[in-house]
Design an enzyme around this catalytic site. Structure first.
Site, PDB file in Angstrom:
ATOM      1  N   SER A 182       0.800  -1.227   0.000  1.00 58.01           N
ATOM      2  CA  SER A 182       0.000   0.000   0.000  1.00 58.01           C
ATOM      3  C   SER A 182       0.831   1.275   0.000  1.00 58.01           C
ATOM      4  CB  SER A 182      -0.947   0.009   1.196  1.00 58.01           C
ATOM      5  OG  SER A 182      -0.226  -0.084   2.396  1.00 58.01           O
ATOM      6  N   HIS A 210      -5.204  -3.266  -2.847  1.00 60.74           N
ATOM      7  CA  HIS A 210      -4.831  -2.349  -3.937  1.00 60.74           C
ATOM      8  C   HIS A 210      -4.644  -3.085  -5.262  1.00 60.74           C
ATOM      9  CE1 HIS A 210      -4.380   0.959  -1.118  1.00 60.74           C
ATOM     10  NE2 HIS A 210      -3.922   0.044  -0.283  1.00 60.74           N
ATOM     11  N   LYS A 240     -11.321   0.648  -2.280  1.00 60.07           N
ATOM     12  CA  LYS A 240     -10.309   1.337  -3.120  1.00 60.07           C
ATOM     13  C   LYS A 240     -10.865   1.414  -4.550  1.00 60.07           C
ATOM     14  CE  LYS A 240      -7.628   0.596   0.564  1.00 60.07           C
ATOM     15  NZ  LYS A 240      -7.614   1.505   1.671  1.00 60.07           N
TER      16      LYS A 240
HETATM   17  C1  LIG Z   1      -3.388  -3.216   2.197  1.00 54.55           C
HETATM   18  C2  LIG Z   1      -4.602  -2.753   2.939  1.00 54.55           C
HETATM   19  N1  LIG Z   1      -5.308  -3.659   3.608  1.00 54.55           N
HETATM   20  C3  LIG Z   1      -6.428  -3.320   4.277  1.00 54.55           C
HETATM   21  C4  LIG Z   1      -6.861  -2.020   4.313  1.00 54.55           C
HETATM   22  C5  LIG Z   1      -8.074  -1.684   5.109  1.00 54.55           C
HETATM   23  O1  LIG Z   1      -9.189  -1.679   4.293  1.00 54.55           O
HETATM   24  P1  LIG Z   1     -10.467  -0.810   4.696  1.00 54.55           P
HETATM   25  O2  LIG Z   1     -10.146   0.598   4.373  1.00 54.55           O
HETATM   26  O3  LIG Z   1     -11.557  -1.385   3.855  1.00 54.55           O
HETATM   27  O4  LIG Z   1     -10.688  -1.023   6.154  1.00 54.55           O
HETATM   28  C6  LIG Z   1      -6.159  -1.048   3.595  1.00 54.55           C
HETATM   29  C7  LIG Z   1      -6.636   0.349   3.506  1.00 54.55           C
HETATM   30  O5  LIG Z   1      -6.605   1.161   4.286  1.00 54.55           O
HETATM   31  C8  LIG Z   1      -4.993  -1.419   2.919  1.00 54.55           C
HETATM   32  O6  LIG Z   1      -4.270  -0.505   2.269  1.00 54.55           O
END
Ligand SMILES: Cc1ncc(COP(=O)(O)O)c(C=O)c1O
Length: 384
Positions: A182, A210, A240
């Site tokens: 990320s 992502h 996303k």
């Molecule tokens: C790699 C990754 N996993 C999980 C999440 C969490 O997802 P969510 O925003 O749906 O809670 C994010 C985002 O913030 C992320 O970048």
């Protein structure tokens, strides 16, 4: 001042002294790419709305229609009465796109990782996690009470060494990695990780937050190469590229059934609003219909990296690493003066000494603005 407030203030002062204090800034998103912030209109290179679907008319319409039909909220946990009819449709679509037997949808990606991992691993289990994996993977790992070890970023040999030394002392083992990282935008070596996991009777789980919608024709990181890597546990988020909200796990029917029964963040948390689920279904339909559109964010990111003289982008995420917190804040402020929103990312989100701008590219960013941003990054930030 009460001891509680004194505690809070001293923590805040400490964050400020390290340039790590964060201000939540009201931001009005006008369309897929433009935002208004502090009275100024800025072109955002900081949203994860890679396909600009949060603003897509047909997707908004699907959300409105679902609200009209089923109401604004779901009213209860999915295991009570909160599992409205749209859930089954969404889970079928997700399993299809990921080529798994089944899927289960959670309230968010964070809730998904916090819930799934403790279902699979208990006190006697072993977790091997890439050191740059997302914070919520570590949250889920710690909730499992298993032994948590990190391996060096994308270093499969290191993961193998750790398995070789530790696997024998644990009943079950799980390797967890982001599919697309990320904060760095690079991809995990999934085929090598899967082979390593299989060799030690460990299970592989990817967080494809992502990847879905933008990598591998929109199917995600396990479809990035020439062949499909059959990762048995593919988790991700609908917040996303999908432009809605919610998390998911795609896996075998047995695993999904177990997770549905045992994941505490699913059992004890209210189901998603119907509008959100309907928007996600409409977005997945669009991605399945228009794979060329799904390719645009990476294409735009590559146009940027070529013009800025940076290594070729592997995903829509491009880090511009500047080192110190102040340098990242100064770079972000300079770009804001030029009309760009490019958020500074600082520790503890990234490792000390690697503060950066995290640029994200979307399908609708105009080519001339990408070129202008690249010129500023190349000559005003990287040249320093
Ligand atoms: C790699 C990754 N996993 C999980 C999440 C969490 O997802 P969510 O925003 O749906 O809670 C994010 C985002 O913030 C992320 O970048």
């Amino acid at each position: 001042m009460s001891s509680l407030d004194r505690f809070a203030q001293s923590k805040l002062d400490d964050l400020a002294s390290r340039n790590q204090y964060r201000r939540v800034i009201e931001t009005r998103r006008e369309d897929g790419i433009w935002v208004e912030r502090d009275g100024r209109r800025l072109l955002s290179f900081s949203c994860n709305d890679y396909l600009n679907l949060t603003q897509h008319p047909a997707i908004k319409q699907a959300a409105i229609a679902a609200t009209e039909r089923y109401g604004a909220g779901s009213g209860a946990s999915r295991l009570v009465t909160g599992s409205h009819p749209l859930y089954a449709e969404l889970e079928t679509r997700l399993a299809e796109i990921k080529q798994t037997e089944a899927a289960v949808v959670f309230g968010s990606g964070y809730l998904a990782n916090s819930g799934i991992i403790p279902v699979l691993i208990g006190r006697d289990g072993l977790l091997l996690i890439d050191e740059l994996a997302h914070a919520c993977i570590f949250a889920g790992a710690h909730l499992s009470r298993g032994t948590v070890l990190t391996f060096r970023h994308n270093d499969v040999d290191h993961a193998r060494e750790l398995l070789c030394s530790h696997r024998g002392a644990h009943d079950r083992a799980l390797i967890v990695t982001d599919g697309v990282f990320s904060m760095d935008g690079d991809l995990a070596p999934l085929d090598a990780l899967l082979a390593t996991a299989d060799a030690y009777d460990a299970w592989l789980m990817t967080d494809d937050a992502h990847g879905l919608g933008v990598i591998g024709g929109g199917r995600g990181s396990s479809f990035a190469g020439n062949g499909h890597v059959p990762v048995p546990l593919q988790m991700g988020t609908l917040s996303k590229a999908i432009g809605a909200y919610g998390g998911y796990l795609c896996a075998s029917a047995a695993v999904v059934d177990l997770v549905r029964n045992r994941a505490r963040t699913l059992v004890y948390s209210t189901g998603l609003p119907p509008a959100t689920v309907a928007a996600a279904i409409a977005a997945l339909d669009l991605i399945a219909r228009e794979p060329d559109y799904a390719a645009l964010p990476v294409r735009n990111a590559r146009a940027f990296t070529a013009a800025a003289g940076l290594p070729e982008a592997q995903s829509p995420i491009v880090p511009v690493i500047v080192g110190a917190e102040e340098a990242a804040l100064a770079a972000s402020a300079m770009l804001a003066r030029e009309g760009f929103l490019a958020a500074a990312i600082r520790p503890p989100t990234v490792a000390p000494g690697t503060a950066r701008l995290r640029l994200t590219f979307t399908a609708q960013h105009p080519a001339d603005q990408i070129a202008r941003l690249a010129g500023l990054v190349r000559h005003q930030i990287m040249a320093r």
